[in-house]
Design a protein around this motif. Sequence first.
Motif, PDB file in Angstrom:
ATOM      1  N   VAL A 147      14.212   2.433   1.425  1.00  2.71           N
ATOM      2  CA  VAL A 147      14.150   1.042   1.854  1.00  2.71           C
ATOM      3  C   VAL A 147      12.934   0.838   2.760  1.00  2.71           C
ATOM      4  N   LEU A 148      12.347  -0.354   2.682  1.00  2.00           N
ATOM      5  CA  LEU A 148      11.199  -0.668   3.537  1.00  2.00           C
ATOM      6  C   LEU A 148      11.543  -0.474   5.003  1.00  2.00           C
ATOM      7  N   PRO A 149      10.597   0.038   5.776  1.00  2.00           N
ATOM      8  CA  PRO A 149      10.793   0.067   7.229  1.00  2.00           C
ATOM      9  C   PRO A 149      10.764  -1.366   7.770  1.00  2.00           C
ATOM     10  N   VAL A 150      11.282  -1.556   8.969  1.00  2.00           N
ATOM     11  CA  VAL A 150      11.388  -2.914   9.517  1.00  2.00           C
ATOM     12  C   VAL A 150      10.039  -3.600   9.644  1.00  2.00           C
ATOM     13  N   GLU A 151       9.006  -2.855  10.000  1.00  2.00           N
ATOM     14  CA  GLU A 151       7.696  -3.488  10.195  1.00  2.00           C
ATOM     15  C   GLU A 151       7.183  -4.106   8.904  1.00  2.00           C
ATOM     16  N   GLU A 152       7.283  -3.375   7.802  1.00  2.00           N
ATOM     17  CA  GLU A 152       6.836  -3.893   6.511  1.00  2.00           C
ATOM     18  C   GLU A 152       7.747  -5.014   6.024  1.00  2.00           C
ATOM     19  N   LEU A 153       9.045  -4.891   6.300  1.00  2.00           N
ATOM     20  CA  LEU A 153       9.975  -5.956   5.922  1.00  2.00           C
ATOM     21  C   LEU A 153       9.634  -7.251   6.659  1.00  2.00           C
TER      22      LEU A 153
ATOM     23  N   GLU B  10       0.835  -1.193   0.000  1.00  2.00           N
ATOM     24  CA  GLU B  10       0.000   0.000   0.000  1.00  2.00           C
ATOM     25  C   GLU B  10       0.873   1.247   0.000  1.00  2.00           C
ATOM     26  N   ASP B  11       0.275   2.365  -0.331  1.00  2.00           N
ATOM     27  CA  ASP B  11       1.015   3.631  -0.352  1.00  2.00           C
ATOM     28  C   ASP B  11       1.718   3.894   0.976  1.00  2.00           C
ATOM     29  N   SER B  12       1.109   3.484   2.082  1.00  2.00           N
ATOM     30  CA  SER B  12       1.714   3.729   3.398  1.00  2.00           C
ATOM     31  C   SER B  12       3.081   3.059   3.527  1.00  2.00           C
ATOM     32  N   TRP B  13       3.283   1.924   2.850  1.00  2.00           N
ATOM     33  CA  TRP B  13       4.570   1.249   2.891  1.00  2.00           C
ATOM     34  C   TRP B  13       5.648   2.144   2.304  1.00  2.00           C
ATOM     35  N   ILE B  14       5.310   2.789   1.200  1.00  2.00           N
ATOM     36  CA  ILE B  14       6.270   3.647   0.512  1.00  2.00           C
ATOM     37  C   ILE B  14       6.453   4.948   1.296  1.00  2.00           C
ATOM     38  N   GLU B  15       5.362   5.510   1.791  1.00  2.00           N
ATOM     39  CA  GLU B  15       5.435   6.752   2.561  1.00  2.00           C
ATOM     40  C   GLU B  15       6.296   6.587   3.804  1.00  2.00           C
ATOM     41  N   ARG B  16       6.275   5.409   4.415  1.00  2.00           N
ATOM     42  CA  ARG B  16       7.060   5.148   5.633  1.00  2.00           C
ATOM     43  C   ARG B  16       8.502   4.718   5.337  1.00  2.00           C
ATOM     44  N   SER B  17       8.831   4.528   4.065  1.00  2.00           N
ATOM     45  CA  SER B  17      10.170   4.030   3.728  1.00  2.00           C
ATOM     46  C   SER B  17      11.249   5.031   4.143  1.00  2.00           C
TER      47      SER B  17
END
Length: 184
Positions: free
Chosen positions: A136-142, A117-124
């Motif tokens: 890079v992906l944040p740890v939670e999404e990773l 989702e867009d939130s994954w990219i926004e939090r990168s």
Amino acid sequence: MATEEMRALPKTTSVEPELPQQQLRLYRDVLELFNSEGIPYSLSGAFALHYHTGIWRNTKDLDLFLAGCDLIDVLRLLKQHGFETEIADDVWLAKIKANGFFVDLISGMNNAALAVEDSWIERSIPCTAVGVPSRVLPVEELIASKAFVASRDRFDGADICHVIYRTEGRLDWERVLALLTKKG
């Protein structure tokens, strides 16, 4: 079990792997195009593992996460710039290919239980990969994405453990749970 019957484990190290120039060129060309065109993406895979843990894994590809709603436009743009592309799986995966190397464009998990989702990219998180400014992906999404990989051909539990360990307690467990239960 006899040694010859055992499957080789992936090699990990703290030393950056030496990738062939054609592979590096593909990765750089794709990242530079995405940056210049303002395509929202986030690195995952071996590059995210290294960013969050310091562990390098020799990689066969570059994993880029992007929201599924962006995928068709991104593929069209890549073709306009001369890249060879294919949709490998309608649910979650497209590929960019050149000289036997590839970039995975990942928009979800293969079991359709989790979508980028867009939130994954926004939090990168800003980073540099192969000499190119990236995210890079944040740890939670990773962690969430690696948890869903278990339904494929490998189990990324060790990667998850390394990532959790390296957070030194700075992990948003509520976010991880929301992602894993499709509430995030």
